[in-house]
Design an enzyme around this catalytic site. Structure first.
Site, PDB file in Angstrom:
ATOM      1  N   GLY A  82      -5.234   3.429  -3.423  1.00 46.68           N
ATOM      2  CA  GLY A  82      -6.507   4.016  -3.822  1.00 46.68           C
ATOM      3  C   GLY A  82      -6.388   5.490  -4.146  1.00 46.68           C
ATOM      4  N   ASP A  83      -5.170   6.020  -4.074  1.00 47.48           N
ATOM      5  CA  ASP A  83      -4.963   7.454  -4.264  1.00 47.48           C
ATOM      6  C   ASP A  83      -4.873   7.815  -5.746  1.00 47.48           C
ATOM      7  OD1 ASP A  83      -4.694  10.048  -3.404  1.00 47.48           O
ATOM      8  OD2 ASP A  83      -3.109   9.604  -1.968  1.00 47.48           O
ATOM      9  N   THR A 141      -0.361   4.861   1.157  1.00 51.25           N
ATOM     10  CA  THR A 141      -0.690   5.773   2.247  1.00 51.25           C
ATOM     11  C   THR A 141      -0.525   5.098   3.598  1.00 51.25           C
ATOM     12  OG1 THR A 141      -2.313   6.764   0.771  1.00 51.25           O
ATOM     13  CG2 THR A 141      -2.423   7.379   3.093  1.00 51.25           C
ATOM     14  N   ASP A 159       0.857  -1.181   0.000  1.00 50.61           N
ATOM     15  CA  ASP A 159       0.000   0.000   0.000  1.00 50.61           C
ATOM     16  C   ASP A 159       0.898   1.238   0.000  1.00 50.61           C
ATOM     17  OD1 ASP A 159      -2.344   1.580   0.314  1.00 50.61           O
ATOM     18  OD2 ASP A 159      -1.944   1.702   2.456  1.00 50.61           O
TER      19      ASP A 159
END
Length: 1330
Positions: free
Chosen positions: A960-961, A662, A660
């Site tokens: 997801g950014d 973030t 991931d």
């Protein structure tokens, strides 16, 4: 009387026995929906009145509290005992429901009887009347009561409930169908049963534990083989030795394995219990009690800044001078509430659908909620005497008024901030707003703005029980929600102890409803970011929350080593069967002495069962426990927790790392690192020069005349205090710096908030984008602070002097969008002389900032923008280009007219508005500068990623950014090497374009692929096999805008296609599915939650700890387990070879060579400790493992435990077993205690010597176990007289035979090992020699 009339006491018949005109009141006129809280912005607040007045031909309006008070006093003599809640009560009517609802002492005096249960049910909360506050007007409630004006319905006060109520209660017990939409009664009991709000990461339940674990164990051929062998001993014809010899080892293996699984799962449950026990404040709605309700109302009203006037109406009702005339919000009286409200604390697992949560800043949401109301905290509460100003601001309409009517920004800063407190901008405009952080849910760093519905924002909490929320079925889509909220009439309020009315009864044309969207929700595991208190109702709980639906269930993970050993076990079993058949065949397939030939084969199989050693599982499981203990006790990775202790060897086999972004690679903290103003760039220590420029540029001359207001600065101000000796160039640079800092301090959507910490007032900022907050913090650091902002204006002050220096009125705001990639603002600068609202009274400027890709064509021609943005991008900084344009009054009026016209167009509204902005504003902007914002990386991320890449691990970043954010982090973290080409695939919708991308990737295999979630889904749908075949070969892949489900799908796809080991690491709830789908899941303890670390196999606190976990602990665990497994197999195989030689010598009879204790002691007391001490061995030290990460690469090939090494050990075992047993029989006797004594002693000593030969790095425990085991064996020989010839053992004949046979057994294998090491040394030997 119709049912409608039963439910509408708002339209009662006129009283016939009371002629006092002041008492002839319409109950509807006191309806708290329209009178308790002013809401001029809501269209909902007057709909019902308009409908009813049209229907009844009656006038509705506010009634002065003074008239009501005086009328009540004048009627006191005649209606003694009546409170204000009884006005209009005495009417000639047969409506028992209304009489029962408005019960008072007068009823008691007249001996009124209990009303019917059905009638009470229909009018359970019909009390839209004022509460009796004054002395002398109290009533004693009859029987169970909800307070001074409501009676408990008789079906609740009666001991025997009617059948209809019982049916309703039965209906409550029905399970809610998750496939259908749900109706949630706020603050009351629900008609359906919903799942509990408990988080569970456990793999088993008490019922499923044994079946699932036993199935997992016996699904291995290894364990099934031993189960069959143990069961065979129940047959007398097949029994050899003691039954316990075979049963006890299997029972021990199962007990150890099941115990480990139970221990791990109990640990998960304990950690789940901690998360589920977190306390939350919940509003409890009970019978109306004026004391509790008043305190709650007073508290809420004070927080809105108008507490003084309303508190007077509550606690001093007899002072006529304090009563306001009708027509203003201050004149509204406090009516009797539907319910009394008090706060209780509930654990997260006890929360239910319908509960109203009271949430504050930095609180994690325990369930999916709909926001009802948001208001500011009371810490910087405004003075009640200034409440009038606050009221005026609080009721401003949401839409921006014409500029000539705006006066909010003309006020002095103290005035504005005191009136607004620390309210977010939208809250000051009439809609409660709050920001949430969703990085734990979807990985996005930007804050999300959430609003309370206008229908509920202005509703008092005591009226929440009248709300009904209709929500869709549980769904995993985190960015979608459709629902409605309905406000029931006052007479239809919800009783906390009574089930809600059926939809048929409830659907009334007088109820009010409003739509609910994603903007009115906050999902579980998000975090409130605003300094405001939020009231929200729970709509989805536990497994039906968005985060839970996006999470795959826990699964039992089995290491690759287990599968490899299982395969080897099948080979050994086949060898055992072959050997048994061969021995029987050599004797002949005929029956001898009544024993059938197949019985002999079965007995041989039991005899040779040691070839497949049961102790292998025991040793491996114990070894895993030791490895887990080493990891958790390692001081280099503090806080590490092993949650799945069955797969530590997998850490040494990882080939793909899915991470991931973030919170994992980054800290989700932005920092302004660099600013370029065209001719000079400032960063790090050079920022001090910017501070000096701002100090000079915003020094306002102090006015000596106290009557003159302070002078404010505009972009055209000329009285800049600069050094006299400054050169022209320096003055120009100073001017540019001032302009760009001013632009950055104005062009944003940031709102300052005031917080109190340890008695000190601290200004913090909130906005949807952390980038903007970082920039505003930077402008404060260099000397220009934002102290107030609402939708009409902003106020900036000088940090140096603490005085306001810039005030602007906001004329237009163009927010940032992912398509536009820029945000702009039109402002009018106000100076001390221009305090009017005249549009021509101040300079009008347009400021804009955005991505370089779109701003390049908007700003004026220049020769440095492209180069500087490229330089910053190479450093991994997120760049923003800043520009401005001055507008004349005429230009602005033309733009405003065209923009307003475009904004009301029916077709093509968005494109039309954008075209107007582009034509009038976005043309030839003056380029002010470029900013570089860094997303702070976690500690040592760059070096860690480089080390892992050198170890042969391919790294994928799934986030997801946004695409731009992910690209910058990939560069700054060195996930993408310097100069490496990044191939971007975004918004892919066509197959031909997708094929072009695949062809390019095929030709450029060393590039980094950056793909968004939409394109990834398209590729996997149409080009699944082709895409994954290329993607797994790329050195790095970055996937953006990935949903939690997509992350898990990618992990599963790589596993299925490559058959390689995958490690997934993350810190948020959105990473749980990916972590559980991986072979090894690593969770980082995040700032906002521990969902990922609880669901993971290994939990760490920093990303950099992953390198030690893999390169050091993973290496040791795998190498040690591989060596241990092969040695245990060797130990079992060698004794089976001895048994085979013995059986041949005694004419193929299935008789045991070593029986009973010798067989058990060999596998336990005499060899176990030395063999198990191999778990302490290490081939290289930690420093070399980190210095040469390439050593890790060879582990992924599985060379430490392969068919090659296995067959080498099989050959060694056959040789040594043959030599030991053959020479023992030749030098002593074929069958007898002397031969058993010699062969068993040589066998034990041979194993001890083999362990010593295999050790690479000696450990004190190893030496102790070897010498200790030797002493134990020699000490136990006197007790083995049943098996040995003790007289022969003490002779020299025994000694020389043991030494000779041992030498023949050990010297050749050891010589072969030395020769092989000299010819082809292993890699760890090479680096040790450097």
């Amino acid at each position: 009387m119709s049912s409608r009339e039963y439910h509408q006491p708002d339209v009662p018949p006129p009283p016939t026995d009371d002629s006092d005109s002041d008492l002839e009141l319409d109950i509807e006129e006191l309806d708290p929906v329209t009178t308790s809280v002013p809401n001029p912005t809501s269209s909902f607040s007057t709909r019902r009145e308009r409908e009813r007045s049209a229907r009844d031909g009656r006038r509705t309006g506010h009634i002065p509290l003074r008239n009501l008070r005086m009328g009540g006093l004048r009627g006191t003599q005649r209606n003694r005992g009546y409170g204000y809640g009884d006005l209009g009560r005495r009417r000639e009517t047969e409506d028992d429901d209304l009489q029962g609802l408005l019960n008072d002492d007068h009823d008691l005096e007249e001996g009124s009887q209990n009303r019917s249960s059905a009638g009470s049910l229909n009018a359970e909360d019909d009390a839209p009347l004022l509460s009796p506050n004054s002395k002398g007007h109290r009533r004693r409630p009859r029987g169970p009561s909800f307070g001074p004006h409501l009676r408990l319905p008789s079906f609740l006060s009666s001991s025997a409930a009617p059948q209809a109520v019982a049916d309703d209660v039965d209906e409550q017990e029905q399970e809610h169908d998750p496939a259908s939409s749900r109706t949630v009664s706020v603050g009351t009991s629900q008609s359906a049963r919903f799942p509990p709000n408990a988080v569970s990461n456990a793999k088993y339940t008490p019922i499923s534990f044994l079946p699932r674990t036993l199935y997992n164990e016996f699904s291995f051929f290894f364990n099934m083989y031993f189960l069959l062998v143990a069961l065979s001993q129940a047959i007398p014809a097949l029994r050899i030795g003691y039954l316990s010899t075979y049963i006890v080892p299997l029972a021990c293996v199962l007990a150890i394995t099941l115990g480990k699984e139970a221990y791990d799962d109990i640990g998960r449950r304990r950690r789940d219990a901690e998360a589920n026990s977190e306390g939350y404040t919940v509003l409890s709605f009970d019978r109306p009690g004026i004391g509790d309700t008043d305190r709650y109302h007073a508290k809420r009203l004070k927080s809105k800044g108008n507490s003084k006037l309303k508190r007077r109406s509550l606690v001093e009702p007899d002072r006529l001078s304090d009563i306001q005339e009708e027509g203003g919000p201050e004149g509204l009286s406090h009516e009797s509430p539907t319910s009394a409200v008090h706060e209780v604390t509930k654990r997260a697992r006890d929360l239910k659908v319908g509960d109203v949560l009271k949430l504050g800043k930095d609180q994690r949401l325990p369930a999916d909620v709909v926001i009802l109301k948001s208001y500011t905290n009371e810490s910087p509460s405004p003075d009640p005497d200034d409440a009038g100003t606050g009221d005026a601001l609080l009721v401003d309409p949401v839409s921006d008024p014409p500029i000539d009517q705006t006066d909010g920004t003309v006020a002095e800063s103290h005035e504005s901030t005191s009136a607004l407190g620390n309210t977010p901008s939208a809250d000051a405009e009439g809609v409660g707003e709050t920001f949430i952080r969703t990085d734990q849910l979807d990985g996005e760093t930007d804050w999300k703005l959430r609003l309370g519905s206008p229908l509920t924002q202005f509703l008092e909490p005591s009226e929440f029980t009248r709300l009904r929320v209709v929500a869709g079925k549980p769904d995993k889509k985190v960015n979608e929600f459709i629902g409605t909220v309905e406000l029931m009439p006052k007479n239809r309020g919800y009783d906390p102890h009574v089930p809600k009315l059926s939809p048929e009864e409830s659907n009334d044309d007088s109820s009010e409803s409003a739509p609910l969207t994603i903007d009115n929700t906050a999902w579980a595991n998000t975090v409130l970011a605003s300094n405001a208190t939020t009231l929200a109702v729970v709509v989805y709980t536990g497994p039906q929350t968005r985060s839970a639906l996006s999470t795959s269930p826990s699964r039992s993970k089995t290491g690759l080593l287990e599968y490899e050993i299982n395969s080897l076990t099948k080979i050994l079993c086949a060898l055992t069967l072959s050997l048994s058949i061969i021995l029987v065949a050599l004797e002949g397939f005929h029956h001898v002495e009544g024993i059938k030939w197949y019985i002999k084969i079965m007995r041989f199989l039991v005899l040779f069962s040691t070839i497949v050693p049961i102790s292998l599982r025991v040793n491996l499981d114990m070894g895993k426990t030791v490895y887990s203990w080493f990891i958790q006790r390692d001081k280099g990775i503090p806080g590490a927790v092993v949650r799945t202790s069955t797969i530590p060897e997998e850490l040494g086999r990882i080939e793909y790392l899915l991470s991931d972004k973030t919170g994992t690679l980054t800290q989700n903290e932005m920092e302004m690192k660099k600013i370029h103003v065209g001719t000079v760039s400032y960063a790090n220590e050079a920022m001090d020069e910017v501070v000096s420029y701002i100090k000079q540029g915003f020094s306002v001359p102090t006015s000596t005349d106290p009557t003159q207001p302070s002078i404010l600065i505009t972009p055209s101000s000329t009285f800049v205090a600069s050094a006299v000796t400054a050169t022209r160039t320096r003055r120009e640079i100073g001017s540019r710096v001032r302009d760009v800092v001013l632009a950055l301090a104005i062009c944003h959507n940031v709102t300052p908030t005031i917080e109190e910490e340890n008695g000190q007032t601290i200004t913090s900022y909130q906005a949807s984008s952390p980038d903007e907050i970082a920039i505003v913090r930077w402008t404060e650091a260099v000397g220009l602070r934002l102290i107030h902002r609402d939708r009409k204006g902003m106020l900036l002050e000088s940090v140096d002097t603490g005085r306001p220096v810039v005030r602007v009125r906001i004329l237009e705001v163009f927010p940032f969008t992912s398509e536009g990639k820029r945000m702009g603002i039109v402002v009018q600068f106000l100076s001390s002389e221009t305090r009017s609202n005249d549009i021509e009274a101040g300079e009008i400027w347009f400021y804009q900032k955005g991505a370089d890709t779109v701003m390049t064509s908007i700003v004026a021609a220049n020769d440095w923008l492209d180069e500087e943005t490229a330089n910053m991008a190479r450093e991994g900084l997120r760049t923003l280009v800043v520009g401005r344009k001055k507008l004349s009054v005429q230009q602005y009026k033309e733009f405003a007219a065209q923009y307003r016209e475009a904004s009301v167009a029916i077709a093509g509204r968005d494109s039309g508005m954008a075209n107007v902005v582009a034509r009038y504003l976005e043309r030839d902007l003056e380029l002010l500068g470029v900013t570089g914002v860094e997303d702070k990386l976690q500690q040592d991320v760059k070096s860690s990623l480089e080390l892992l890449r050198n170890a042969g691990i391919k790294i994928w970043m799934l986030t997801g950014d946004k695409v731009e954010t992910a690209r910058c982090v990939a560069v700054s973290s060195k996930l993408v090497a310097r100069g490496q080409y990044i191939h971007m695939v975004t918004k892919l919708k066509r197959k031909d374009i997708a094929q072009d991308h695949l062809d390019f990737l095929r030709s450029k295999a060393d590039s980094c692929l950056l793909i968004d979630g939409e394109s990834l889904s398209f590729m996997l749908t149409h080009f699944r096999q082709e895409f994954i075949s290329f993607a797994v070969l790329l050195p790095a892949v970055v996937a953006c805008r990935c949903s939690p489900t997509q992350k898990a799908d990618v992990a599963l796809l790589i596993r299925e296609y490559t058959k390689k080991r995958i490690c997934c690491i993350g810190d948020g709830g959105n990473d749980v599915s990916m972590i559980q789908a991986a072979d090894v899941g690593v969770g980082i303890v995040g700032k906002e939650g521990r969902q990922a670390s609880l669901a993971a196999d290994f939990s760490i606190t920093q990303f950099c700890h992953l390198t030690k976990l893999l390169v050091w602990h993973g290496r040791n665990s795998y190498k040690r387990s591989a060596k241990l497994a092969q040695f245990v197999i060797h130990r079992g195989l060698i004794i089976s070879v001895c048994q085979t030689m013995y059986s041949i010598a005694i004419r193929f009879e299935p008789e045991g060579l070593y029986k009973d204790w010798l067989l058990v002691g060999y596998a336990t007391l005499y060899t176990m400790a030395p063999v198990f001490s191999l778990v302490l061995d290490k081939d290289v030290d930690e420093k070399l493992a980190n210095l040469y990460p390439e050593l890790y690469k060879e582990l992924t090939t599985g060379a430490a435990l392969s068919y090659r090494t296995f067959f080498i050990w099989v050959f060694v075992s056959i040789y040594q077993g043959g030599m030991i047993q053959g020479l023992s029989q030749i030098l002593t006797e074929v069958d007898g205690p002397r031969m058993v004594a010699v062969s068993f002693t040589v066998l034990v000593l041979n194993e001890l010597c083999m362990v010593a030969m295999e050790i690479t790095t000696w450990h004190p425990v190893m030496i102790f176990s070897l010498l200790g085991t030797l002493v134990v064996y020699l000490g136990s020989i006197p007790f083995l007289g049943r098996y040995f010839d003790l007289a022969f053992i003490i002779t020299w004949g025994f000694v020389w035979r043991v030494l000779a046979i041992g030498s023949v057994s050990l010297i050749p294998p050891y010589a072969g090992k030395l020769i092989r090491r000299a010819i082809k040394p292993p890699n760890y030997r090479k680096v040790q020699a450097i």
